[in-house]
Design an enzyme around this catalytic site. Structure first.
Site, PDB file in Angstrom:
ATOM      1  N   CYS A 124      12.651  74.837  71.422  1.00  0.00           N
ATOM      2  CA  CYS A 124      11.862  73.897  72.236  1.00  0.00           C
ATOM      3  C   CYS A 124      12.053  72.457  71.785  1.00  0.00           C
ATOM      4  O   CYS A 124      11.597  71.537  72.462  1.00  0.00           O
ATOM      5  CB  CYS A 124      10.391  74.294  72.191  1.00  0.00           C
ATOM      6  SG  CYS A 124      10.131  75.920  72.923  1.00  0.00           S
ATOM      7  N   HIS A 267       5.995  68.538  73.491  1.00  0.00           N
ATOM      8  CA  HIS A 267       6.380  69.849  74.015  1.00  0.00           C
ATOM      9  C   HIS A 267       5.132  70.606  74.464  1.00  0.00           C
ATOM     10  O   HIS A 267       4.139  70.683  73.743  1.00  0.00           O
ATOM     11  CB  HIS A 267       7.129  70.629  72.939  1.00  0.00           C
ATOM     12  CG  HIS A 267       7.313  72.065  73.307  1.00  0.00           C
ATOM     13  ND1 HIS A 267       7.908  72.443  74.497  1.00  0.00           N
ATOM     14  CD2 HIS A 267       6.954  73.212  72.675  1.00  0.00           C
ATOM     15  CE1 HIS A 267       7.905  73.761  74.573  1.00  0.00           C
ATOM     16  NE2 HIS A 267       7.339  74.253  73.486  1.00  0.00           N
ATOM     17  N   ASN A 297       4.881  76.961  79.622  1.00  0.00           N
ATOM     18  CA  ASN A 297       5.793  76.465  78.578  1.00  0.00           C
ATOM     19  C   ASN A 297       7.219  76.662  79.087  1.00  0.00           C
ATOM     20  O   ASN A 297       7.688  77.790  79.195  1.00  0.00           O
ATOM     21  CB  ASN A 297       5.525  77.265  77.297  1.00  0.00           C
ATOM     22  CG  ASN A 297       6.437  76.869  76.140  1.00  0.00           C
ATOM     23  OD1 ASN A 297       7.471  76.229  76.345  1.00  0.00           O
ATOM     24  ND2 ASN A 297       6.061  77.266  74.946  1.00  0.00           N
TER      25      ASN A 297
HETATM   26  O1  UT7 Z   1       7.119  76.877  72.499  1.00  0.00           O
HETATM   27  C1  UT7 Z   1       7.456  77.330  71.247  1.00  0.00           C
HETATM   28  C2  UT7 Z   1       6.368  77.098  70.272  1.00  0.00           C
HETATM   29  N1  UT7 Z   1       5.320  78.063  70.500  1.00  0.00           N
HETATM   30  C3  UT7 Z   1       4.089  77.766  70.170  1.00  0.00           C
HETATM   31  O2  UT7 Z   1       3.836  76.683  69.704  1.00  0.00           O
HETATM   32  C4  UT7 Z   1       3.045  78.840  70.347  1.00  0.00           C
HETATM   33  C5  UT7 Z   1       1.884  78.591  69.425  1.00  0.00           C
HETATM   34  N2  UT7 Z   1       0.864  79.633  69.507  1.00  0.00           N
HETATM   35  C6  UT7 Z   1      -0.022  79.709  70.546  1.00  0.00           C
HETATM   36  O3  UT7 Z   1       0.033  78.929  71.481  1.00  0.00           O
HETATM   37  C7  UT7 Z   1      -1.113  80.747  70.462  1.00  0.00           C
HETATM   38  O4  UT7 Z   1      -1.174  81.271  69.163  1.00  0.00           O
HETATM   39  C8  UT7 Z   1      -0.905  81.912  71.489  1.00  0.00           C
HETATM   40  C9  UT7 Z   1      -1.138  81.422  72.888  1.00  0.00           C
HETATM   41  C10 UT7 Z   1       0.478  82.485  71.345  1.00  0.00           C
HETATM   42  C11 UT7 Z   1      -1.921  83.022  71.213  1.00  0.00           C
HETATM   43  O5  UT7 Z   1      -3.241  82.480  71.273  1.00  0.00           O
HETATM   44  P1  UT7 Z   1      -4.252  82.802  70.092  1.00  0.00           P
HETATM   45  O6  UT7 Z   1      -5.527  82.180  70.462  1.00  0.00           O
HETATM   46  O7  UT7 Z   1      -3.607  82.347  68.810  1.00  0.00           O
HETATM   47  O8  UT7 Z   1      -4.399  84.356  70.182  1.00  0.00           O
HETATM   48  P2  UT7 Z   1      -4.224  85.445  69.028  1.00  0.00           P
HETATM   49  O9  UT7 Z   1      -2.799  85.796  68.860  1.00  0.00           O
HETATM   50  O10 UT7 Z   1      -4.988  85.008  67.828  1.00  0.00           O
HETATM   51  O11 UT7 Z   1      -4.984  86.663  69.673  1.00  0.00           O
HETATM   52  C12 UT7 Z   1      -6.403  86.620  69.886  1.00  0.00           C
HETATM   53  C13 UT7 Z   1      -6.823  87.855  70.640  1.00  0.00           C
HETATM   54  C14 UT7 Z   1      -6.233  89.131  70.096  1.00  0.00           C
HETATM   55  O12 UT7 Z   1      -7.209  90.150  70.206  1.00  0.00           O
HETATM   56  P3  UT7 Z   1      -8.076  90.609  68.944  1.00  0.00           P
HETATM   57  O13 UT7 Z   1      -7.081  91.067  67.929  1.00  0.00           O
HETATM   58  O14 UT7 Z   1      -8.841  89.414  68.506  1.00  0.00           O
HETATM   59  O15 UT7 Z   1      -8.945  91.694  69.504  1.00  0.00           O
HETATM   60  C15 UT7 Z   1      -5.092  89.428  71.017  1.00  0.00           C
HETATM   61  O16 UT7 Z   1      -4.764  90.799  71.066  1.00  0.00           O
HETATM   62  O17 UT7 Z   1      -6.374  87.770  72.003  1.00  0.00           O
HETATM   63  C16 UT7 Z   1      -5.651  88.951  72.332  1.00  0.00           C
HETATM   64  N3  UT7 Z   1      -4.645  88.608  73.308  1.00  0.00           N
HETATM   65  C17 UT7 Z   1      -4.879  88.587  74.629  1.00  0.00           C
HETATM   66  N4  UT7 Z   1      -5.973  88.856  75.336  1.00  0.00           N
HETATM   67  C18 UT7 Z   1      -5.892  88.739  76.667  1.00  0.00           C
HETATM   68  C19 UT7 Z   1      -3.356  88.228  73.098  1.00  0.00           C
HETATM   69  N5  UT7 Z   1      -2.753  87.958  74.254  1.00  0.00           N
HETATM   70  C20 UT7 Z   1      -3.668  88.183  75.219  1.00  0.00           C
HETATM   71  C21 UT7 Z   1      -3.642  88.073  76.620  1.00  0.00           C
HETATM   72  N6  UT7 Z   1      -4.756  88.350  77.291  1.00  0.00           N
HETATM   73  N7  UT7 Z   1      -2.532  87.668  77.292  1.00  0.00           N
END
Ligand code: UT7
Length: 350
Positions: A124, A267, A297
């Site tokens: 990215c 980004h 994204n």
């Molecule tokens: O472009 C390249 C660079 N990329 C980035 O900079 C990405 C950076 N990271 C992020 O933007 C975020 O970390 C994500 C969007 C990828 C994820 O968001 P998050 O708030 O960090 O979620 P998480 O991974 O901590 O997951 C929180 C919860 C989990 O459930 P539990 O374990 O708390 O019960 C996941 O299983 O959300 C759950 N979850 C979802 N729930 C509904 C993960 N994906 C989904 C989903 N829908 N699509």
């Protein structure tokens, strides 16, 4: 993290810089809403909006990375009123083919003749790296003009059943025409900060489809999934810290303070990352531009696409002090600064 590389402005009278001469963008017509994703994934519109800030994204249907690049490149050439350029640089992490590079095909399809053409891959952050590469080509007088296109069909890189990554990405392309000019003129890329941290390559990677798979005993194994794997939480924290630090390095080079900055084009990985970057830098939210809600994204394309859309909408205006900043796979990051010129943008979107 490893150190960063600062590319300083050359001080002599004959110095040349890359100057922004036109912008283009292309978004494929098919729009996929959160509601449509909810039909196949265990997710919700509320989760996607609140955790990422995305309502919908454009997804290429029958078009590949080079197809999008040609459309965006044509828009940028038209905006710059340029019929020829000396080089085409294609930034992508979702190449149509492992070999050859896509840039020569883009140059041919745009009718630009047998000019220099090559690809750049830096996740990215590729567009900012592309700007630095173009600046180098122009300032050492190898070429007089460059068409730099960032195009990603990143939805092909995510496992459609992986609810974490499938909801984030969209497809698109952005492009700029850069011409040789003086470092002090509006539109000149005035400073760069580039850096990387390969020790964290596994935080954001596609394990399958490359030479590691091919080196398996017996030839190509295809054992590793050709889909993105991401430690989202760690990348989130590193992205906020990395972009803020990189912006600070660029501001120090150009002698601007945070209040001097009219707009940051970062980004578009996550609206919460954009908000955190603004808060950490002390910039009000309106100055951290955003289009993630409508396009998701779009990987390497996200910065030039947002630049083109914001210029076309009049949000980016001549004389404004603008900082670009990126962070992504590699890990790699990069920032650049420029005073926005009087420049046209043509965006083909539906
Ligand atoms: O472009 C390249 C660079 N990329 C980035 O900079 C990405 C950076 N990271 C992020 O933007 C975020 O970390 C994500 C969007 C990828 C994820 O968001 P998050 O708030 O960090 O979620 P998480 O991974 O901590 O997951 C929180 C919860 C989990 O459930 P539990 O374990 O708390 O019960 C996941 O299983 O959300 C759950 N979850 C979802 N729930 C509904 C993960 N994906 C989904 C989903 N829908 N699509």
């Amino acid at each position: 993290m490893n150190g960063t590389t600062e590319i300083r402005r050359v001080g002599d009278r004959d110095a040349r810089a890359a100057v922004l001469a036109g912008l283009g963008g292309y978004l494929p017509p098919r729009v996929v809403t959160n509601a449509e994703l909810c039909e196949t994934l265990d997710t919700s519109d509320e989760w996607i909006r609140s955790r990422i800030g995305v309502s919908c994204r454009h997804v290429a249907d029958g078009e590949a990375t080079v197809d999008l690049a040609v459309r965006a490149g044509r828009c940028a050439l038209s905006a710059a009123a340029a019929h020829t350029v000396d080089a085409v640089l294609l930034v992508t992490t979702s190449a149509d083919r492992l070999c050859p590079a896509g840039a020569p095909e883009v140059a041919s399809r745009l009718g630009l003749g047998p000019i220099a053409a090559f690809d750049i891959a830096s996740g990215c952050s590729g567009f900012v790296y592309g700007l630095a590469a173009a600046t180098s080509l122009l300032s050492c007088r190898l070429v007089d003009s460059v068409l730099l296109i960032a195009s990603d069909v990143f939805t092909t890189m995510v496992d459609p059943s992986d609810r974490l990554s499938a909801v984030i990405f969209g497809d698109g392309a952005g492009a700029v025409v850069l011409s040789a000019g003086h470092p002090d003129q509006a539109g000149a890329l005035a400073a760069f900060d580039l850096g990387s941290d390969g020790t964290n390559a596994d935080l954001l990677h596609v394990p399958g489809g490359g030479s590691r798979d091919r080196k398996q005993a017996g030839g190509y194994s295809g054992r590793s999934a050709p889909y993105l794997q991401m430690d989202g939480r760690r990348v989130f924290t590193l992205a906020v810290d990395g972009m803020c630090r990189s912006v600070g390095h660029v501001l120090a080079q150009v002698g601007w303070t945070v209040p001097d900055v009219d707009a940051v084009v970062a980004h578009q990985a996550n609206q919460r990352i954009l908000t955190a970057v603004g808060a950490s830098l002390g910039l009000d939210g309106a100055r951290v531009l955003s289009n993630i809600g409508q396009v998701g994204n779009t990987a390497a394309a996200s910065i030039p696409l947002l630049m083109a859309q914001a210029a076309a909408a009049g949000t980016l205006r001549a004389g404004q002090r603008v900082v670009l900043t990126s962070f992504g796979a590699g890990l790699a990051w990069g920032s650049a600064a420029l005073v926005w010129p009087d420049v046209r943008a043509v965006v083909e979107q539906f």
